[in-house]
Design a protein around this motif. Structure first.
Motif, PDB file in Angstrom:
ATOM      1  N   VAL A 153       0.831  -1.207   0.000  1.00  0.00           N
ATOM      2  CA  VAL A 153       0.000   0.000   0.000  1.00  0.00           C
ATOM      3  C   VAL A 153       0.867   1.259   0.000  1.00  0.00           C
ATOM      4  N   VAL A 154       1.968   1.236   0.734  1.00  0.00           N
ATOM      5  CA  VAL A 154       2.871   2.391   0.774  1.00  0.00           C
ATOM      6  C   VAL A 154       3.432   2.669  -0.619  1.00  0.00           C
ATOM      7  N   ILE A 155       3.821   1.621  -1.313  1.00  0.00           N
ATOM      8  CA  ILE A 155       4.337   1.789  -2.674  1.00  0.00           C
ATOM      9  C   ILE A 155       3.253   2.354  -3.585  1.00  0.00           C
ATOM     10  N   LEU A 156       2.058   1.779  -3.511  1.00  0.00           N
ATOM     11  CA  LEU A 156       0.958   2.236  -4.361  1.00  0.00           C
ATOM     12  C   LEU A 156       0.581   3.673  -4.030  1.00  0.00           C
ATOM     13  N   PHE A 157       0.511   3.999  -2.743  1.00  0.00           N
ATOM     14  CA  PHE A 157       0.187   5.370  -2.339  1.00  0.00           C
ATOM     15  C   PHE A 157       1.229   6.350  -2.872  1.00  0.00           C
ATOM     16  N   SER A 158       2.498   5.977  -2.789  1.00  0.00           N
ATOM     17  CA  SER A 158       3.577   6.847  -3.270  1.00  0.00           C
ATOM     18  C   SER A 158       3.440   7.112  -4.767  1.00  0.00           C
ATOM     19  N   ILE A 159       3.097   6.075  -5.520  1.00  0.00           N
ATOM     20  CA  ILE A 159       2.921   6.230  -6.974  1.00  0.00           C
ATOM     21  C   ILE A 159       1.749   7.169  -7.273  1.00  0.00           C
ATOM     22  N   LEU A 160       0.629   6.932  -6.602  1.00  0.00           N
ATOM     23  CA  LEU A 160      -0.544   7.776  -6.825  1.00  0.00           C
ATOM     24  C   LEU A 160      -0.285   9.217  -6.399  1.00  0.00           C
ATOM     25  N   LEU A 161       0.416   9.386  -5.279  1.00  0.00           N
ATOM     26  CA  LEU A 161       0.690  10.736  -4.780  1.00  0.00           C
ATOM     27  C   LEU A 161       1.591  11.505  -5.741  1.00  0.00           C
ATOM     28  N   VAL A 162       2.618  10.844  -6.260  1.00  0.00           N
ATOM     29  CA  VAL A 162       3.501  11.484  -7.244  1.00  0.00           C
ATOM     30  C   VAL A 162       2.696  11.880  -8.479  1.00  0.00           C
ATOM     31  N   GLY A 163       1.808  10.978  -8.932  1.00  0.00           N
ATOM     32  CA  GLY A 163       0.971  11.281 -10.088  1.00  0.00           C
ATOM     33  C   GLY A 163       0.076  12.480  -9.842  1.00  0.00           C
ATOM     34  N   TYR A 164      -0.506  12.560  -8.631  1.00  0.00           N
ATOM     35  CA  TYR A 164      -1.406  13.668  -8.355  1.00  0.00           C
ATOM     36  C   TYR A 164      -0.634  14.979  -8.169  1.00  0.00           C
ATOM     37  N   LEU A 165       0.522  14.909  -7.556  1.00  0.00           N
ATOM     38  CA  LEU A 165       1.345  16.114  -7.420  1.00  0.00           C
ATOM     39  C   LEU A 165       1.782  16.638  -8.784  1.00  0.00           C
ATOM     40  N   TYR A 166       2.064  15.714  -9.698  1.00  0.00           N
ATOM     41  CA  TYR A 166       2.403  16.114 -11.072  1.00  0.00           C
ATOM     42  C   TYR A 166       1.228  16.857 -11.696  1.00  0.00           C
ATOM     43  N   LYS A 167       0.020  16.338 -11.499  1.00  0.00           N
ATOM     44  CA  LYS A 167      -1.174  17.017 -12.011  1.00  0.00           C
ATOM     45  C   LYS A 167      -1.285  18.420 -11.423  1.00  0.00           C
ATOM     46  N   MET A 168      -1.058  18.548 -10.118  1.00  0.00           N
ATOM     47  CA  MET A 168      -1.181  19.849  -9.461  1.00  0.00           C
ATOM     48  C   MET A 168      -0.221  20.872 -10.057  1.00  0.00           C
ATOM     49  N   VAL A 169       0.986  20.427 -10.377  1.00  0.00           N
ATOM     50  CA  VAL A 169       2.023  21.341 -10.884  1.00  0.00           C
ATOM     51  C   VAL A 169       1.878  21.573 -12.384  1.00  0.00           C
ATOM     52  N   MET A 216     -11.400  15.040  -2.432  1.00  0.00           N
ATOM     53  CA  MET A 216     -10.044  15.533  -2.165  1.00  0.00           C
ATOM     54  C   MET A 216      -9.515  15.095  -0.797  1.00  0.00           C
ATOM     55  N   PRO A 217     -10.333  15.136   0.275  1.00  0.00           N
ATOM     56  CA  PRO A 217      -9.821  14.709   1.582  1.00  0.00           C
ATOM     57  C   PRO A 217      -9.446  13.231   1.653  1.00  0.00           C
ATOM     58  N   ALA A 218      -9.752  12.447   0.623  1.00  0.00           N
ATOM     59  CA  ALA A 218      -9.319  11.042   0.614  1.00  0.00           C
ATOM     60  C   ALA A 218      -7.798  10.940   0.706  1.00  0.00           C
ATOM     61  N   ILE A 219      -7.102  11.964   0.215  1.00  0.00           N
ATOM     62  CA  ILE A 219      -5.635  11.977   0.308  1.00  0.00           C
ATOM     63  C   ILE A 219      -5.209  12.118   1.767  1.00  0.00           C
ATOM     64  N   ALA A 220      -5.837  13.049   2.478  1.00  0.00           N
ATOM     65  CA  ALA A 220      -5.520  13.248   3.897  1.00  0.00           C
ATOM     66  C   ALA A 220      -5.894  12.020   4.720  1.00  0.00           C
ATOM     67  N   ILE A 221      -7.061  11.438   4.423  1.00  0.00           N
ATOM     68  CA  ILE A 221      -7.497  10.260   5.170  1.00  0.00           C
ATOM     69  C   ILE A 221      -6.538   9.097   4.937  1.00  0.00           C
ATOM     70  N   SER A 222      -6.024   8.975   3.720  1.00  0.00           N
ATOM     71  CA  SER A 222      -5.048   7.923   3.424  1.00  0.00           C
ATOM     72  C   SER A 222      -3.815   8.066   4.311  1.00  0.00           C
ATOM     73  N   LEU A 223      -3.349   9.301   4.475  1.00  0.00           N
ATOM     74  CA  LEU A 223      -2.193   9.548   5.355  1.00  0.00           C
ATOM     75  C   LEU A 223      -2.515   9.174   6.797  1.00  0.00           C
ATOM     76  N   LEU A 224      -3.712   9.525   7.249  1.00  0.00           N
ATOM     77  CA  LEU A 224      -4.116   9.226   8.626  1.00  0.00           C
ATOM     78  C   LEU A 224      -4.241   7.723   8.858  1.00  0.00           C
ATOM     79  N   LEU A 225      -4.787   7.014   7.878  1.00  0.00           N
ATOM     80  CA  LEU A 225      -4.920   5.562   8.010  1.00  0.00           C
ATOM     81  C   LEU A 225      -3.550   4.880   7.996  1.00  0.00           C
TER      82      LEU A 225
END
Length: 325
Positions: free
Chosen positions: A53-69, A88-97
């Motif tokens: 899950v950490v690997i998958l989250f990292s991939i998705l987060l990098v992809g979304y940060l790329y979109k933001m920039v 959007m808060p699903a990102i924050a909840i993922s970090l909390l979980l």
């Protein structure tokens, strides 16, 4: 020059709802880790899943940060969209979980850092969504759907790991936001569901999100009160259990839906129900609740494997990260 809908340019359509996958899988991971602890298992499937899950989250987060920039306009359109902004808060909840999961494997510093980032982001996104709900000129009742719970549920998640990291008042602050807004939103959504046209089929899986606030609320409240099983805790747990039974009773409404990313909305609420039942079993010393927790977890495991397969197929067929999806 990039082709319109190929390569990295597809990331302009990368939805924040993708992180619902992380929420569901991390929820299952927490349930597995809890089961490992309860049964003192030598095999540690929860830890293996956490690594994945950490690997998958990292991939998705990098992809979304790329979109933001790279695609700022697409990002801000999502942030202001009457339906999509609530994911959007699903990102924050993922970090909390993930913080909860790392606490369970005794990685205290990692847990704290994830909690701090997740709680701060959750507060900012809650303020953003609430500001848009109240100071708007574009919302219609048809825009409301159970995904509106997501910004609220995130606040209730905060104390679960937060009780180990920060003073009690900070955790009660977040819990109060979620637990007070939950019945307000529940009333709005029930009004919309009863008296207005049905939701689009692709959003029907979000009905499972009704389970999440009371189930997560039970887990969080028990953490805040040091494991007390008082009347309020029982109300939260049994309402979550009732709504789970109601959705099982309504299963025919979900059986023939076409796959969409919204299917991942089934997973986190069921994970929360499983963890709540296992927590109830520990406090009440009851094998009945333990059985409920494991049955829900077994169903959830099958669903996550199947949904992950369907997501890969959909991605291969360009049905994800496209302007029409």
């Amino acid at each position: 020059m990039e082709k319109p809908h190929s390569g990295f340019s597809k990331l302009q359509y990368f939805p924040a709802s993708f992180f619902g996958m992380i929420m569901g899988m991390t929820g299952l991971c927490i349930g597995l880790l809890k089961t490992e602890s309860m049964l003192d298992l030598a095999i540690k499937p929860g830890e293996y899943l956490l690594f994945f899950v950490v690997i998958l989250f990292s991939i998705l987060l990098v992809g979304y940060l790329y979109k933001m920039v790279r695609f700022k306009q697409a990002f801000w359109e999502e942030m202001r969209h009457p339906v999509k902004m609530n994911f959007m808060p699903a990102i924050a909840i993922s970090l909390l979980l993930l913080s909860i999961a790392f606490w369970q494997i005794e990685a205290v510093k990692v847990s704290f850092n994830l909690w701090l980032l997740g709680a701060a982001l959750q507060l900012v996104l809650t303020l953003w969504v609430l500001y848009n709900w109240i100071h708007h000129d574009f919302f219609k009742i048809e825009h409301s759907n159970p995904a509106w719970f997501i910004p609220i549920v995130g606040n209730i998640v905060v104390p679960i790991a937060g009780v180990h990291h920060v003073p009690a008042d900070i955790n009660w602050f977040f819990f109060a936001i979620g637990i007070v807004f939950w019945p307000i939103l529940k009333s709005v959504l029930l009004y919309r569901l009863i008296f207005h046209p049905p939701m689009p089929e692709r959003l029907l899986p979000t009905l499972f999100i009704f389970i999440a606030p009371p189930a997560v609320g039970f887990i969080s409240y028990v953490a805040l009160t040091g494991g007390q099983l008082d009347g309020f805790a029982k109300v939260l747990y049994f309402f979550a259990l009732f709504f789970t039974l109601f959705l099982v009773f309504s299963i025919n409404k979900f059986r023939h839906l076409n796959f969409a990313l919204s299917w991942w909305a089934y997973t986190f609420p069921l994970a929360a129900m499983s963890i709540a039942s296992l927590t109830m079993a520990q406090i009440a010393n009851s094998q009945a609740y333990q059985l409920i927790g494991w049955l829900v977890m077994a169903a959830l495991t099958v669903m996550i494997v199947y949904f992950f397969y369907k997501t890969l197929i959909a991605a291969k067929q360009n049905k994800i990260c496209s302007p029409d999806h």
